[in-house]
Design a protein around this motif. Structure first.
Motif, PDB file in Angstrom:
ATOM      1  N   ILE A  21       0.829  -1.201   0.000  1.00 13.61           N
ATOM      2  CA  ILE A  21       0.000   0.000   0.000  1.00 13.61           C
ATOM      3  C   ILE A  21       0.872   1.262   0.000  1.00 13.61           C
ATOM      4  CG2 ILE A  21      -1.557   1.299   1.556  1.00 13.61           C
ATOM      5  CD1 ILE A  21      -2.885  -1.613   1.917  1.00 13.61           C
ATOM      6  N   ILE A 209      -6.682  -3.914  -1.501  1.00 12.14           N
ATOM      7  CA  ILE A 209      -5.539  -2.993  -1.529  1.00 12.14           C
ATOM      8  C   ILE A 209      -5.957  -1.665  -2.158  1.00 12.14           C
ATOM      9  CG2 ILE A 209      -3.311  -2.626  -2.707  1.00 12.14           C
ATOM     10  CD1 ILE A 209      -2.831  -5.683  -2.222  1.00 12.14           C
ATOM     11  N   VAL A 213      -5.865   2.197  -0.637  1.00  9.52           N
ATOM     12  CA  VAL A 213      -5.119   3.293  -1.282  1.00  9.52           C
ATOM     13  C   VAL A 213      -6.066   4.455  -1.588  1.00  9.52           C
ATOM     14  CG1 VAL A 213      -3.766   3.953  -3.322  1.00  9.52           C
ATOM     15  CG2 VAL A 213      -3.365   1.740  -2.233  1.00  9.52           C
TER      16      VAL A 213
END
Ligand code: DC
Length: 239
Positions: A21, A209, A213
């Motif tokens: 990340i 993920i 983000v």
């Protein structure tokens, strides 16, 4: 953006997805990525190579004065060099995580690496990832995140990852290792693993993920413009 360096910190336990990340977030922001766990791993590797016991504070302190530890940026990440040799692969073995955790409890190691991390960060804008980025190393960081996930979910991810690499992976053994490393990192006297008071806590147990983000970008993007070029490079057009 102003002239001074901008810092995003991402702290959290082992296996929460910090490296992936942090690297993606850095790319989207056009920042560099500082992997501080890699530094602790390199010190542990140096100790192992020279036969220095990981709990011998005096001997590890003496070792620090004789090793040459450098990070060299490449692409979105960095290669780690120990005495001129690229050890980026060797520091990632299963053995080096707990070994890094052990040397990271020693005062001379923390002091030296904290200085090095601050010196590196003066050279530009960084996403800095570790255990004490927001609490100790960069208390005045512009944005602080604490990335968490349940031990069970972290063990599931790690088991899957190892299986994908064709390595043997026992879920229960991995879960036990994760719980032990959390205990070791969170219970030490110096710079223990904990969220900074002003950190945004994100539990990624049920997030992808990309969702993590995006959540971070939404917060950072409130105060700085996200470079369009970086958005285009990652193939993500401002969703
Ligand atoms: O993130 P990692 O698994 O590469 O980190 C390895 C160990 O290094 C971790 O268990 C604790 C230590 N560490 C630390 O004490 N402080 C940091 N900022 C980063 C890592």
């Amino acid at each position: 953006m102003s002239d001074r360096s901008r810092i995003v910190t991402i702290d959290g336990p082992a296996g929460a997805g910090k490296s992936t990340i942090s690297r993606l977030l850095a790319k989207r922001l056009g920042f560099a990525f500082l992997d501080t766990g890699a530094m602790y791993r390199a010190v542990a590797l140096a100790a192992k190579r020279r036969g220095v016991p990981l709990d011998d504070e005096g001997a590890v302190a003496a070792l620090l004065n004789t090793v040459d530890l450098r990070l060299e940026p490449v692409g979105g990440g960095a290669r780690v060099f120990l005495d001129g040799n690229d050890v980026s692969g060797e520091i990632r073995t299963a053995e080096m995580g707990p070994a890094a955790s052990q040397v990271s409890a020693l005062a001379p190691v923390r002091q030296r690496l904290t200085e090095l991390q601050r010196a590196i960060a003066r050279s530009g804008n960084f996403v800095a990832e570790g255990r004490d980025m927001g609490t100790v190393v960069f208390p005045n960081a512009d944005w602080k995140f604490y990335l968490d996930a349940s031990p069970e979910e972290r063990a599931r991810r790690r088991t899957r990852q190892l299986a994908e690499q064709g390595e043997e992976a026992d879920y229960n053994a991995i879960l036990a290792q994760i719980i032990e490393r959390d205990r070791q990192d969170a219970s030490r006297a110096l710079a223990p693993l904990r969220p900074a008071e002003d950190a945004v806590i994100i539990d990624s147990s049920h997030m992808s993920i990309e969702q993590v983000v995006e959540a971070m970008l939404a917060i950072v993007g409130r105060s700085i413009p996200i470079p369009q070029q970086a958005v285009e490079e990652t193939g993500n057009h401002g969703r």
